[in-house]
Design an enzyme around this catalytic site. Structure first.
Site, PDB file in Angstrom:
ATOM      1  N   GLU A   1       6.889 -14.067  -4.563  1.00 42.12           N
ATOM      2  CA  GLU A   1       5.417 -13.991  -4.568  1.00 42.12           C
ATOM      3  C   GLU A   1       5.084 -12.514  -4.711  1.00 42.12           C
ATOM      4  O   GLU A   1       5.234 -11.740  -3.774  1.00 42.12           O
ATOM      5  CB  GLU A   1       4.847 -14.586  -3.280  1.00 42.12           C
ATOM      6  CG  GLU A   1       3.359 -14.868  -3.358  1.00 42.12           C
ATOM      7  CD  GLU A   1       2.525 -13.643  -3.078  1.00 42.12           C
ATOM      8  OE1 GLU A   1       2.025 -13.035  -4.065  1.00 42.12           O
ATOM      9  OE2 GLU A   1       2.377 -13.268  -1.906  1.00 42.12           O
TER      10      GLU A   1
ATOM     11  N   GLU B   1      -2.155  -3.330 -10.759  1.00 40.99           N
ATOM     12  CA  GLU B   1      -2.719  -3.808  -9.500  1.00 40.99           C
ATOM     13  C   GLU B   1      -3.198  -2.616  -8.691  1.00 40.99           C
ATOM     14  O   GLU B   1      -2.423  -1.708  -8.394  1.00 40.99           O
ATOM     15  CB  GLU B   1      -1.688  -4.593  -8.699  1.00 40.99           C
ATOM     16  CG  GLU B   1      -2.238  -5.096  -7.372  1.00 40.99           C
ATOM     17  CD  GLU B   1      -1.256  -5.949  -6.603  1.00 40.99           C
ATOM     18  OE1 GLU B   1      -1.696  -6.905  -5.940  1.00 40.99           O
ATOM     19  OE2 GLU B   1      -0.044  -5.669  -6.675  1.00 40.99           O
TER      20      GLU B   1
ATOM     21  N   CYS C   1      -2.604  -9.587  -2.027  1.00 40.53           N
ATOM     22  CA  CYS C   1      -2.161  -9.928  -3.386  1.00 40.53           C
ATOM     23  C   CYS C   1      -3.211 -10.754  -4.118  1.00 40.53           C
ATOM     24  O   CYS C   1      -3.374 -10.617  -5.337  1.00 40.53           O
ATOM     25  CB  CYS C   1      -0.831 -10.665  -3.336  1.00 40.53           C
ATOM     26  SG  CYS C   1      -0.805 -12.086  -2.221  1.00 40.53           S
TER      27      CYS C   1
ATOM     28  N   GLY D   1       6.093  -9.198  -2.315  1.00 39.29           N
ATOM     29  CA  GLY D   1       6.047  -7.764  -2.512  1.00 39.29           C
ATOM     30  C   GLY D   1       5.567  -7.398  -3.899  1.00 39.29           C
ATOM     31  O   GLY D   1       4.938  -8.192  -4.593  1.00 39.29           O
ATOM     32  N   SER D   2       5.908  -6.210  -4.307  1.00 37.83           N
ATOM     33  CA  SER D   2       5.453  -5.684  -5.586  1.00 37.83           C
ATOM     34  C   SER D   2       6.268  -6.249  -6.742  1.00 37.83           C
ATOM     35  O   SER D   2       7.359  -6.800  -6.553  1.00 37.83           O
ATOM     36  CB  SER D   2       5.560  -4.155  -5.590  1.00 37.83           C
ATOM     37  OG  SER D   2       6.927  -3.760  -5.580  1.00 37.83           O
TER      38      SER D   2
ATOM     39  N   TRP E   1       3.826  -5.626   4.680  1.00 35.18           N
ATOM     40  CA  TRP E   1       3.111  -5.216   5.878  1.00 35.18           C
ATOM     41  C   TRP E   1       1.674  -5.736   5.951  1.00 35.18           C
ATOM     42  O   TRP E   1       1.040  -5.644   6.990  1.00 35.18           O
ATOM     43  CB  TRP E   1       3.043  -3.681   5.909  1.00 35.18           C
ATOM     44  CG  TRP E   1       2.739  -3.132   4.551  1.00 35.18           C
ATOM     45  CD1 TRP E   1       3.634  -2.692   3.622  1.00 35.18           C
ATOM     46  CD2 TRP E   1       1.445  -3.058   3.930  1.00 35.18           C
ATOM     47  NE1 TRP E   1       2.978  -2.333   2.466  1.00 35.18           N
ATOM     48  CE2 TRP E   1       1.639  -2.548   2.628  1.00 35.18           C
ATOM     49  CE3 TRP E   1       0.151  -3.360   4.360  1.00 35.18           C
ATOM     50  CZ2 TRP E   1       0.594  -2.337   1.737  1.00 35.18           C
ATOM     51  CZ3 TRP E   1      -0.899  -3.156   3.471  1.00 35.18           C
ATOM     52  CH2 TRP E   1      -0.673  -2.657   2.179  1.00 35.18           C
TER      53      TRP E   1
ATOM     54  N   LYS F   1      13.498  -9.679   7.184  1.00 37.10           N
ATOM     55  CA  LYS F   1      13.403  -8.223   7.089  1.00 37.10           C
ATOM     56  C   LYS F   1      11.934  -7.912   6.870  1.00 37.10           C
ATOM     57  O   LYS F   1      11.399  -8.106   5.780  1.00 37.10           O
ATOM     58  CB  LYS F   1      14.220  -7.650   5.937  1.00 37.10           C
ATOM     59  CG  LYS F   1      14.106  -6.118   5.865  1.00 37.10           C
ATOM     60  CD  LYS F   1      14.467  -5.565   4.510  1.00 37.10           C
ATOM     61  CE  LYS F   1      14.242  -4.057   4.484  1.00 37.10           C
ATOM     62  NZ  LYS F   1      12.812  -3.683   4.703  1.00 37.10           N
TER      63      LYS F   1
END
Length: 458
Positions: free
Chosen positions: A231, A362, A265, A209-210, A133, A157
């Site tokens: 990534e 993170e 990120c 994402g994570s 997001w 998605k």
């Protein structure tokens, strides 16, 4: 499992919109339509593809104000940051259109005993992207434009919280001339997403994402033998060496930490400072971070908007609390404000050590971890003392020394010297270690999902 997807304004907590979630049957039918569109698109010339991608750049710019406002409404990012994001996306389209034709042309090589050797870059089919997001336009544009140039079909998605942005992007793509269904937005949940990965018509999977999401998607895609690009997150280290220009370092370290509300990120997250200049840097850095104006993301005077969701803010607050409990010290910020919205102030922690979330993990929000290093060599050691390796930075007046450290010692995919940046169309983007694998931008993304086919003529 809910039958709807909901978007919420993080500045107010109010619901923006709801969307009907697709059934499995509807989602699989959408995959089939994307595949059918791909079968025609793959035979369009490189020049035709490039022309449409160039038109997408124009559509992005023509609709920048509306798109930026939508992204602010859905994610809380500053309107100005949204406009800059759209411009970056337009630049990616133009770079891809300008370089893609040459990059994807057939190559000829001499082959012993053969008349000719030909290498061709053939599209593989439907590429499925699972995107977060924090950059509703950029995350989708980054992988889709490169793969469209290569001749593939695209499934997206998007994160539930920016569903509207994904659908808006689809309209822009088709308005620019992209064939219907070639770029398809899937309104599905995570369980359905796994079944999309397993679908025989899906030939590649890319996730931003994570770390946890990367492990899950990697496992599902690996079992299905699908090519992946991942990534993932990072806790990027920015080194402030003994000879650094402190004014320059402080300016860019503050920018690097709060950019996009700290939810990036490749934000600067750990600030590793040589002992000789540690106190001077921290004093100036804390002063600047404490002065950051938090507020309405639609106000041009605001420097820091809300975090995108309440659970994300709560996670960040918990990481700060645990770090403090274990010995870290709050120098500014660190308290959840009262009132509406998912706000968290710009925060600086020092006395940060291994074992603290602020050192090891993170922190995806506007919290800076300052770490003291004995000297420049120790700073480099601490920077690499991480399971992540996406980006990082070095501040030093000796550019040659900084380049040597970046090239020969920094264990990351990207290094920024005497500045901060997130991405540029002509430079590769991606990381190592638990930050993922594969590359996007710089022409590399166009060849991640192609069949590099060898043809020998005897």
């Amino acid at each position: 499992m809910s039958d709807t997807l909901t978007t919420v304004n993080p500045a107010t907590g109010e619901t923006l919109n709801t969307y009907d979630r697709m059934s499995d049957k509807e989602a699989f039918a959408a995959v089939e339509r994307c595949h059918e569109a791909f079968l025609k698109w793959r035979h369009r010339t490189l020049e035709d593809r490039a022309a449409i991608i160039k038109n997408i750049a124009k559509e992005l710019r023509d609709n920048s104000d509306e798109f930026a406002q939508l992204m602010t409404n859905e994610t809380g990012k500053l309107v100005g940051d949204g406009a800059a994001e759209i411009e970056l996306c337009a630049g990616i389209c133009e770079y891809t259109a300008e370089t893609g034709v040459k990059a994807l042309q057939d190559e000829e090589r001499e082959v012993d005993g053969a008349k000719a050797g030909i290498i061709t870059y053939s599209p593989v089919g439907v590429v499925y992207g699972i995107q977060p997001w924090n950059f509703p336009a950029y995350q989708a544009v980054r992988y889709s434009i490169a793969s469209l140039m290569a001749g593939n079909g695209i499934l997206l998605k998007h994160a539930e919280s920016c569903t509207g942005s994904g659908l808006f992007l689809k309209k822009l793509y088709e308005r620019a001339g992209l064939p219907e269904d070639l770029f398809t937005v899937l309104l599905i949940d995570h369980d359905q997403s796994d079944r999309i990965i397993e679908n025989d018509l899906v030939r590649g999977v890319t996730l931003t994402g994570s770390e946890g999401a990367g492990k899950h998607v990697g496992e599902v895609a690996g079992k299905a033998l699908k090519k992946m690009v991942l990534e993932l997150g990072s806790n990027d280290a920015y080194l402030v060496l003994e000879d650094a220009d402190l004014d320059l370092a402080v300016e860019h370290c503050v920018k690097g930490r709060i950019f996009n509300n700290g939810e990036t990120c490749v934000n600067a997250k750990r600030f590793i400072v040589a002992d000789k200049i540690y106190d001077a840097f921290v004093d100036r850095f804390v002063e600047k971070m404490a002065s950051i104006k938090m507020g309405d993301p639609t106000d041009d005077e605001t420097q820091l908007g809300p975090m995108a969701r309440g659970d994300l803010r709560d996670t960040l607050a918990g990481q700060v609390e645990e770090s403090v409990k274990n010995g870290a010290r709050i120098r500014c910020g660190g308290e959840v404000p009262d009132g509406k919205g998912f706000y968290y102030p710009s925060t600086v922690l020092d006395n940060v050590e291994p074992g603290h979330p602020a050192y090891d993990d993170e922190l995806f929000g506007p919290v800076a971890s300052v770490i003291r290093a004995k000297d420049d060599e120790d700073a480099m050691r601490i920077a690499n003392d991480s399971r992540y390796g996406l980006g990082g930075g070095i501040f030093s007046k000796d550019e040659n020394k900084a380049i040597e450290l970046a090239r020969d010692h920094f264990d990351t995919g990207m290094v920024f010297i005497n500045g901060f940046s997130i991405a540029t169309p002509n430079m590769p983007f991606g990381g190592v270690k638990n930050s993922g694998y594969g590359r996007e931008h710089g022409g590399f993304g166009m060849k991640e999902f192609v069949n590099i086919k060898a043809i020998s003529v005897f």
